[in-house]
Scaffold this motif. Structure first.
Motif, mmCIF file in Angstrom:
data_model
loop_
_atom_site.group_PDB
_atom_site.id
_atom_site.type_symbol
_atom_site.label_atom_id
_atom_site.label_comp_id
_atom_site.label_asym_id
_atom_site.label_seq_id
_atom_site.Cartn_x
_atom_site.Cartn_y
_atom_site.Cartn_z
ATOM 1 N N SER A 235 40.032 23.387 57.967
ATOM 2 C CA SER A 235 38.936 22.571 58.520
ATOM 3 C C SER A 235 38.010 23.439 59.376
ATOM 4 O O SER A 235 36.804 23.199 59.436
ATOM 5 N N TYR A 236 38.567 24.472 60.024
ATOM 6 C CA TYR A 236 37.737 25.390 60.817
ATOM 7 C C TYR A 236 36.871 26.255 59.895
ATOM 8 O O TYR A 236 35.682 26.460 60.143
ATOM 9 N N LEU A 237 37.512 26.759 58.855
ATOM 10 C CA LEU A 237 36.797 27.592 57.879
ATOM 11 C C LEU A 237 35.665 26.793 57.217
ATOM 12 O O LEU A 237 34.520 27.267 57.126
ATOM 13 N N ILE A 238 35.999 25.572 56.787
ATOM 14 C CA ILE A 238 35.009 24.748 56.077
ATOM 15 C C ILE A 238 33.870 24.346 57.031
ATOM 16 O O ILE A 238 32.691 24.389 56.666
ATOM 17 N N SER A 239 34.216 23.981 58.274
ATOM 18 C CA SER A 239 33.189 23.612 59.257
ATOM 19 C C SER A 239 32.198 24.751 59.479
ATOM 20 O O SER A 239 30.984 24.555 59.444
ATOM 21 N N ALA A 240 32.740 25.954 59.727
ATOM 22 C CA ALA A 240 31.857 27.083 60.030
ATOM 23 C C ALA A 240 30.989 27.424 58.820
ATOM 24 O O ALA A 240 29.802 27.722 58.969
ATOM 25 N N LEU A 241 31.554 27.351 57.621
ATOM 26 C CA LEU A 241 30.764 27.640 56.422
ATOM 27 C C LEU A 241 29.710 26.564 56.180
ATOM 28 O O LEU A 241 28.587 26.878 55.773
ATOM 29 N N CYS A 242 30.058 25.302 56.434
ATOM 30 C CA CYS A 242 29.070 24.222 56.285
ATOM 31 C C CYS A 242 27.887 24.472 57.216
ATOM 32 O O CYS A 242 26.729 24.354 56.802
ATOM 33 N N ARG A 243 28.174 24.812 58.464
ATOM 34 C CA ARG A 243 27.088 25.088 59.415
ATOM 35 C C ARG A 243 26.225 26.232 58.915
ATOM 36 O O ARG A 243 25.003 26.185 58.956
ATOM 37 N N ALA A 275 29.038 13.613 51.838
ATOM 38 C CA ALA A 275 29.976 14.173 50.856
ATOM 39 C C ALA A 275 31.256 14.510 51.611
ATOM 40 O O ALA A 275 31.236 14.654 52.837
ATOM 41 N N ILE A 276 32.361 14.633 50.883
ATOM 42 C CA ILE A 276 33.667 14.854 51.527
ATOM 43 C C ILE A 276 34.343 16.071 50.889
ATOM 44 O O ILE A 276 34.300 16.236 49.671
ATOM 45 N N ILE A 277 34.951 16.902 51.733
ATOM 46 C CA ILE A 277 35.788 17.997 51.229
ATOM 47 C C ILE A 277 37.212 17.772 51.737
ATOM 48 O O ILE A 277 37.438 17.641 52.947
ATOM 49 N N ILE A 278 38.154 17.701 50.792
ATOM 50 C CA ILE A 278 39.566 17.566 51.161
ATOM 51 C C ILE A 278 40.248 18.883 50.803
ATOM 52 O O ILE A 278 40.172 19.335 49.661
ATOM 53 N N ARG A 310 44.405 31.033 38.949
ATOM 54 C CA ARG A 310 44.139 29.606 38.752
ATOM 55 C C ARG A 310 43.811 28.929 40.067
ATOM 56 O O ARG A 310 44.518 29.087 41.047
ATOM 57 N N LYS A 311 42.743 28.175 40.051
ATOM 58 C CA LYS A 311 42.363 27.419 41.239
ATOM 59 C C LYS A 311 42.428 25.947 40.893
ATOM 60 O O LYS A 311 41.835 25.504 39.907
ATOM 61 N N LYS A 312 43.115 25.214 41.709
ATOM 62 C CA LYS A 312 43.171 23.776 41.507
ATOM 63 C C LYS A 312 42.030 23.167 42.302
ATOM 64 O O LYS A 312 42.042 23.183 43.530
ATOM 65 N N MET A 313 41.019 22.679 41.607
ATOM 66 C CA MET A 313 39.892 22.052 42.277
ATOM 67 C C MET A 313 39.649 20.711 41.608
ATOM 68 O O MET A 313 39.684 20.607 40.385
ATOM 69 N N VAL A 314 39.391 19.700 42.405
ATOM 70 C CA VAL A 314 39.104 18.369 41.878
ATOM 71 C C VAL A 314 37.705 17.991 42.322
ATOM 72 O O VAL A 314 37.356 18.186 43.486
ATOM 73 N N ILE A 315 36.890 17.505 41.397
ATOM 74 C CA ILE A 315 35.586 16.950 41.774
ATOM 75 C C ILE A 315 35.563 15.491 41.369
ATOM 76 O O ILE A 315 35.870 15.165 40.216
ATOM 77 N N GLY A 316 35.265 14.625 42.319
ATOM 78 C CA GLY A 316 35.213 13.199 42.030
ATOM 79 C C GLY A 316 34.020 12.573 42.717
ATOM 80 O O GLY A 316 33.168 13.268 43.308
ATOM 81 N N GLU A 317 33.954 11.257 42.633
ATOM 82 C CA GLU A 317 32.828 10.527 43.209
ATOM 83 C C GLU A 317 33.343 9.179 43.715
ATOM 84 O O GLU A 317 34.095 8.503 43.010
ATOM 85 N N ILE A 318 32.990 8.801 44.927
ATOM 86 C CA ILE A 318 33.310 7.467 45.452
ATOM 87 C C ILE A 318 32.011 6.899 46.031
ATOM 88 O O ILE A 318 31.384 7.538 46.876
ATOM 89 N N HIS A 329 45.226 27.175 50.042
ATOM 90 C CA HIS A 329 45.151 28.562 50.468
ATOM 91 C C HIS A 329 43.741 28.900 50.969
ATOM 92 O O HIS A 329 42.764 28.772 50.242
ATOM 93 N N PRO A 330 43.608 29.343 52.228
ATOM 94 C CA PRO A 330 42.272 29.585 52.802
ATOM 95 C C PRO A 330 41.400 30.533 51.970
ATOM 96 O O PRO A 330 40.193 30.309 51.870
ATOM 97 N N ALA A 331 41.983 31.555 51.351
ATOM 98 C CA ALA A 331 41.147 32.476 50.571
ATOM 99 C C ALA A 331 40.556 31.770 49.352
ATOM 100 O O ALA A 331 39.415 32.018 48.970
ATOM 101 N N SER A 332 41.343 30.867 48.747
ATOM 102 C CA SER A 332 40.816 30.095 47.616
ATOM 103 C C SER A 332 39.748 29.118 48.081
ATOM 104 O O SER A 332 38.737 28.913 47.406
ATOM 105 N N VAL A 333 39.980 28.531 49.245
ATOM 106 C CA VAL A 333 38.990 27.608 49.815
ATOM 107 C C VAL A 333 37.668 28.342 50.044
ATOM 108 O O VAL A 333 36.596 27.869 49.659
ATOM 109 N N TYR A 334 37.762 29.533 50.636
ATOM 110 C CA TYR A 334 36.564 30.336 50.920
ATOM 111 C C TYR A 334 35.796 30.623 49.631
ATOM 112 O O TYR A 334 34.577 30.437 49.544
ATOM 113 N N LEU A 335 36.534 31.054 48.615
ATOM 114 C CA LEU A 335 35.926 31.417 47.332
ATOM 115 C C LEU A 335 35.236 30.211 46.690
ATOM 116 O O LEU A 335 34.082 30.299 46.258
#
Lengths: 440, 440
Positions: A235-243, A275-278, A310-318, A329-335
């Motif tokens: 959540s820290y990594l994603i927050s800083a990258l979003c900013r 939008a939401i990132i889980i 292999r990266k497990k990524m899901v894209i959906g819509e609500i 894994h933070p490195a996969s999240v970053y990528l």
């Protein structure tokens, strides 16, 4: 506010990839979508943010939601670009160093507001850089080519109409589009806007990105993990990258108690964010839980990626809002944030930019690849030498040394030392040179 | 807080360049300092900002004021990097696909907090990615190489100690320096800090930069200029660039009324800020006024630069605070901010970075130069093709198309189309492709 969506792209990918392909009980199900597919999909479902008015001083990095049009001719008067003498160019045609033309000195133009002067033929006036030319004057003779001698000025070099001046509408004409819609504003653009008297702009609001983490092994970053537990990092990594990407992060914490907890948190986030990132737990069942909860409230549009590793990524819509499920894994999240999610934020902000900018570097070592696979490899950059980082799953410290990402397309056997490569990079801030821990 | 100043550099430059060399009444006096001299001087007089504690979530872009040391071993326990079976590696040595080793299945490790397990020789337990290895286990066999058959697991591939696990201190050892002093924090670093349980960091405060404008021809950006007047542009440009460089801009407005006005404003700014930037009027006497006022309250250390086109820049000091006098033309201000002032802010923030990063591009046209001169030329970058911008003095709109700056050193006759060049760039955001107005 017309949406520029390519729904067919979304539909096509949806058809191809909606059902994850299982490879047996124990292996996570892997789809065959490429990063390119994921980017196309995510760009097609990204909702526009609303348009808001901002003072230019607080608009750096925002995307214009409407074109900016010049209200005035700029500078609005013929303006000198040199210190010298305002003249009628025709009066100077016969001037030469050996046979200077003599003009009558008729006074000085003050910089700043001054009464309107009119120049008679055969006369001239001193003028400073930035000064307003008198009427009937059409050029400036530089000081170097003029000599004031009593009431007379000797001109030793001819000038043509327009020499050493800016015309009244040369910087901008009233009605001209200065910046198109979709332009990301930079510091230099803000200076230009001020100079043109435009102090507010219509920009896209920053998208609000809800951030959730799942995983029974997680404790808050300032908590004290017991054996088997790890601190929540993403959540820290994603927050800083979003900013950094120009979005507003909104954290919802950690869903510990399985599907119900995640489901409730997701519903709250959907009602409050664009939008939401889980980011998922590291275990298999945890990853499936995210997909299950998205399906319950909306639809899964893509599941799994074919890239290596292999990266497990899901894209959906609500409710028309994109929901992105990332691995733990933070490195996969970053990528995946840089490769895929950056596009979501760009489209939501109305930017015409597509993905992150690339720069060149030189492969510092041989980088091997299997031709059957596509690779996106985190790298260090040391004085333009590119060194791939080891990718031992689960090491957080990998990110400390990560300066960018290189792409090796399917079909390539890799890159030889010394070859020129493109690197994708967000910050252009390099990790220090003396940290070879993760080099291989 | 020891200052790392090279006072001798300052003294030398001071000696050489304190007295501007006059070239006659009408021409502005030009010193012979190079950009390199100016950078050396400015780095030597930059005062450190104070150290403050910040929550990591608000530390992106800040410079560490002290090294960050790991408080714990991370992850703190041996951790699986695969879904599979925790084993004693020695038990698997004879395993092969044709002759699998049989181990007794003795249960599952749950992810997250779970009681401490101990593995007996000849047994194994299921474990998920991220799970804590039981005591006496030293490797994980991937699911692909194992088959659960009743109470027995068949292992078809041997593993060595350490395979598919992260050791308890492999990410970081307690006491290890994770980030050195002077490191600029990036989003990925903030993720790492969270993962390591470090939620606050000691960083250098952002320097506060006072911004003043002078010139009788200036009106505020939202004012309505009369003939001969122009809108004040530079304070907006300087503010936005300061923010981008990680400083806090503090505006003091326009000094209209000559030396007294400027003198009073400068004294206020010196008492409230860490450094001051004055952007001068475009006329000759206006430029001299800035130097005169700095001399009155402190000392001029450098006046004038030898680069082309001539830039009038003054560097001084009042009460130990750097005072930078810039010319009036926004394009010159932009260039000198990137080339010189960026260094001031970097040093004040304690950053180890020196100047702005460069990237490669290809000369899109021949760029001619006179070998006697050093050039810093604003350019457009269009898909790595570098096109110099025309430099007609006074055109604000030049900045709209400016993506970076190239350097042509003294002694060079220029660059041929197709040659590879280094470009200095701050934002990496490109101006749109279809704006050829100022190309030559």
């Amino acid at each position: 506010m017309q949406k520029k969506k390519h729904i067919h792209t979304s539909d096509k990918i949806n058809q191809n990839h909606q059902i994850p392909q299982s490879r047996g009980d124990a292996t996570p199900s892997i789809g065959s979508a490429s990063i390119e597919d994921a980017v196309k999909l995510i760009r097609s479902i990204a909702p526009d943010t609303k348009i808001e008015t901002r003072y230019i001083d607080e608009s750096d990095g925002y995307t214009l939601g409407a074109p900016v049009v010049s209200k005035y001719d700029i500078p609005g008067f013929d303006r000198s670009t040199k210190d010298g003498f305002a003249v009628c160019a025709a009066d100077t045609q016969d001037a030469s160093p050996h046979s200077p033309v003599r003009l009558t000195f008729s006074g000085s133009i003050q910089n700043g507001f001054s009464p309107s002067h009119t120049l008679s033929r055969g006369t001239c006036m001193t003028i400073a850089t930035g000064g307003a030319l008198p009427n009937c004057s059409d050029a400036v003779v530089m000081h170097e080519h003029a000599h004031l001698n009593g009431s007379c000025v000797e001109i030793s070099c001819p000038v043509s109409p327009g020499d050493n001046i800016i015309r009244r509408d040369e910087d901008a004409q009233a009605g001209k589009i200065l910046f198109p819609e979709g332009r990301i504003l930079r510091p230099q653009d803000i200076g230009v806007l001020a100079g043109f008297g435009i102090c507010t702009v219509q920009v896209r609001a920053m998208p609000i990105i809800g951030i959730l983490s799942t995983g029974p092994e997680l404790v808050p970053a300032d908590g004290r993990p017991s054996r088997g537990e790890v601190r929540e990092t993403n959540s820290y990594l994603i927050s800083a990258l979003c900013r950094k990407l120009g979005a507003v992060p909104n954290r919802y914490g950690i869903a510990w108690e399985g599907s119900t907890d995640l489901s409730n948190m997701l519903c709250t986030a959907v009602s409050e964010c664009d939008a939401i990132i889980i980011s998922g737990g590291s275990a298999h069942d945890e990853r499936d839980r995210t997909a299950e909860v998205i399906s319950k409230h909306g639809a899964i549009l893509l599941s799994g990626l074919s890239i290596s590793p292999r990266k497990k990524m899901v894209i959906g819509e609500i409710q028309g809002k994109p929901i992105i499920g990332l691995p733990g894994h933070p490195a996969s999240v970053y990528l995946l944030l840089l490769l895929v999610v950056s596009n979501l934020i760009q489209v939501m902000k109305g930017s015409v930019t597509h993905g992150l900018l690339k720069e060149f570097g030189i492969a510092g070592i041989d980088i091997k690849a299997h031709p059957d696979r596509e690779y996106h490899i985190p790298v260090r950059i040391n004085e333009n030498q590119i060194i791939p980082l080891s990718r031992k799953a689960g090491l957080i410290s990998l990110l400390t040394h990560c300066d960018g990402i290189i792409h090796i397309p399917q079909g390539s056997k890799g890159v030889k030392k010394g070859e020129i490569l493109e690197v994708m990079d967000l910050t252009r801030i390099r990790s220090p040179n003396h940290s070879p821990v993760h080099e291989k």
